[in-house]
Scaffold this active site. Sequence first.
Site, PDB file in Angstrom:
ATOM      1  N   ILE A 288       0.821  -1.213   0.000  1.00  0.00           N
ATOM      2  CA  ILE A 288       0.000   0.000   0.000  1.00  0.00           C
ATOM      3  C   ILE A 288       0.862   1.272   0.000  1.00  0.00           C
ATOM      4  O   ILE A 288       0.392   2.339  -0.386  1.00  0.00           O
ATOM      5  CB  ILE A 288      -0.950  -0.029   1.227  1.00  0.00           C
ATOM      6  CG1 ILE A 288      -2.204   0.785   0.972  1.00  0.00           C
ATOM      7  CG2 ILE A 288      -0.253   0.408   2.503  1.00  0.00           C
ATOM      8  CD1 ILE A 288      -3.304   0.551   2.004  1.00  0.00           C
TER       9      ILE A 288
ATOM     10  N   ASN B  17      11.412  -9.038   7.001  1.00  0.00           N
ATOM     11  CA  ASN B  17      11.739  -8.539   8.329  1.00  0.00           C
ATOM     12  C   ASN B  17      11.227  -9.519   9.376  1.00  0.00           C
ATOM     13  O   ASN B  17      10.126 -10.056   9.245  1.00  0.00           O
ATOM     14  CB  ASN B  17      11.081  -7.173   8.549  1.00  0.00           C
ATOM     15  CG  ASN B  17      11.713  -6.090   7.693  1.00  0.00           C
ATOM     16  OD1 ASN B  17      12.931  -6.024   7.585  1.00  0.00           O
ATOM     17  ND2 ASN B  17      10.898  -5.251   7.071  1.00  0.00           N
TER      18      ASN B  17
ATOM     19  N   GLU C  39       6.461  -4.807  11.082  1.00  0.00           N
ATOM     20  CA  GLU C  39       5.276  -4.112  11.606  1.00  0.00           C
ATOM     21  C   GLU C  39       4.027  -4.983  11.614  1.00  0.00           C
ATOM     22  O   GLU C  39       3.140  -4.774  12.441  1.00  0.00           O
ATOM     23  CB  GLU C  39       5.004  -2.840  10.793  1.00  0.00           C
ATOM     24  CG  GLU C  39       6.081  -1.779  11.013  1.00  0.00           C
ATOM     25  CD  GLU C  39       5.776  -0.474  10.300  1.00  0.00           C
ATOM     26  OE1 GLU C  39       4.975  -0.488   9.344  1.00  0.00           O
ATOM     27  OE2 GLU C  39       6.355   0.546  10.706  1.00  0.00           O
TER      28      GLU C  39
ATOM     29  N   HIS D 165       5.577 -11.951   5.694  1.00  0.00           N
ATOM     30  CA  HIS D 165       5.488 -11.406   4.346  1.00  0.00           C
ATOM     31  C   HIS D 165       6.886 -11.218   3.803  1.00  0.00           C
ATOM     32  O   HIS D 165       7.787 -10.780   4.514  1.00  0.00           O
ATOM     33  CB  HIS D 165       4.719 -10.078   4.307  1.00  0.00           C
ATOM     34  CG  HIS D 165       5.112  -9.098   5.366  1.00  0.00           C
ATOM     35  ND1 HIS D 165       4.787  -9.271   6.696  1.00  0.00           N
ATOM     36  CD2 HIS D 165       5.823  -7.940   5.307  1.00  0.00           C
ATOM     37  CE1 HIS D 165       5.271  -8.255   7.402  1.00  0.00           C
ATOM     38  NE2 HIS D 165       5.912  -7.439   6.581  1.00  0.00           N
TER      39      HIS D 165
ATOM     40  N   HIS E 155       8.871  -9.105   1.069  1.00  0.00           N
ATOM     41  CA  HIS E 155       8.808  -7.935   0.182  1.00  0.00           C
ATOM     42  C   HIS E 155       9.551  -8.270  -1.105  1.00  0.00           C
ATOM     43  O   HIS E 155      10.662  -8.807  -1.062  1.00  0.00           O
ATOM     44  CB  HIS E 155       9.511  -6.730   0.817  1.00  0.00           C
ATOM     45  CG  HIS E 155       8.909  -6.229   2.087  1.00  0.00           C
ATOM     46  ND1 HIS E 155       8.099  -5.110   2.139  1.00  0.00           N
ATOM     47  CD2 HIS E 155       9.008  -6.671   3.360  1.00  0.00           C
ATOM     48  CE1 HIS E 155       7.738  -4.886   3.403  1.00  0.00           C
ATOM     49  NE2 HIS E 155       8.278  -5.814   4.163  1.00  0.00           N
TER      50      HIS E 155
HETATM   51  P1  AMP Z   1       7.101  -4.774   7.546  1.00  0.00           P
HETATM   52  O1  AMP Z   1       7.688  -3.522   8.118  1.00  0.00           O
HETATM   53  O2  AMP Z   1       8.123  -5.694   6.956  1.00  0.00           O
HETATM   54  O3  AMP Z   1       6.180  -5.463   8.547  1.00  0.00           O
HETATM   55  O4  AMP Z   1       6.217  -4.321   6.313  1.00  0.00           O
HETATM   56  C1  AMP Z   1       4.843  -4.106   6.365  1.00  0.00           C
HETATM   57  C2  AMP Z   1       4.416  -3.597   5.006  1.00  0.00           C
HETATM   58  O5  AMP Z   1       3.005  -3.746   4.894  1.00  0.00           O
HETATM   59  C3  AMP Z   1       4.737  -2.131   4.759  1.00  0.00           C
HETATM   60  O6  AMP Z   1       5.554  -2.023   3.593  1.00  0.00           O
HETATM   61  C4  AMP Z   1       3.355  -1.486   4.559  1.00  0.00           C
HETATM   62  O7  AMP Z   1       3.356  -0.459   3.611  1.00  0.00           O
HETATM   63  C5  AMP Z   1       2.519  -2.678   4.113  1.00  0.00           C
HETATM   64  N1  AMP Z   1       1.094  -2.576   4.373  1.00  0.00           N
HETATM   65  C6  AMP Z   1       0.471  -2.180   5.504  1.00  0.00           C
HETATM   66  N2  AMP Z   1      -0.860  -2.268   5.368  1.00  0.00           N
HETATM   67  C7  AMP Z   1      -1.099  -2.728   4.118  1.00  0.00           C
HETATM   68  C8  AMP Z   1      -2.279  -3.024   3.361  1.00  0.00           C
HETATM   69  N3  AMP Z   1      -3.496  -2.866   3.873  1.00  0.00           N
HETATM   70  N4  AMP Z   1      -2.134  -3.475   2.089  1.00  0.00           N
HETATM   71  C9  AMP Z   1      -0.894  -3.625   1.554  1.00  0.00           C
HETATM   72  N5  AMP Z   1       0.249  -3.375   2.204  1.00  0.00           N
HETATM   73  C10 AMP Z   1       0.150  -2.927   3.464  1.00  0.00           C
END
Ligand code: AMP
Length: 126
Positions: A41, A98, A106, A111, A113
């Site tokens: 997002i 991560n 977060e 996930h 990337h």
């Molecule tokens: P991390 O810091 O590795 O946990 O990455 C979390 C990622 O999730 C970040 O790059 C956010 O931009 C992404 N993110 C958060 N909410 C959403 C969503 N609803 N749809 C797609 N990506 C998201």
Amino acid sequence: MMPIDATLPYDDSNIFARILRGELPCKKVHEDAFSLAFHDINPQAPLHILVIPKGPYVSWDDFSERGSDAEIAGFVRAVGQVARDLGLVAPGYRLLANVGLDSHQEIPHLHVHLFAGQKLGPMLAR
Ligand code: AMP
């Protein structure tokens, strides 16, 4: 958002669990029995895709320990498939996962990337 503690148990109220249940939308690029891939997002590169397993795994640590062989094989193949389908092998791409506090994970659902679409520079900020 605060980074999560990857040693905590899975919490199925997280955003990616809600996407998997269809409660929140996503811009899907791939789905199969074990995996879902969608656009981040808040993209950090011209192309920024997240690939997640469908099972309830907090992180790479959790998945590598508790995931079945079929889930792990399916997920790893899905990550490669997404990149191939998007034509990214020749130009190249970066994968990143991560895990926990120091990495600033977060969302407490594993996930990977996938970044692509430009020269990505050094791996960590200098
Ligand atoms: P991390 O810091 O590795 O946990 O990455 C979390 C990622 O999730 C970040 O790059 C956010 O931009 C992404 N993110 C958060 N909410 C959403 C969503 N609803 N749809 C797609 N990506 C998201």
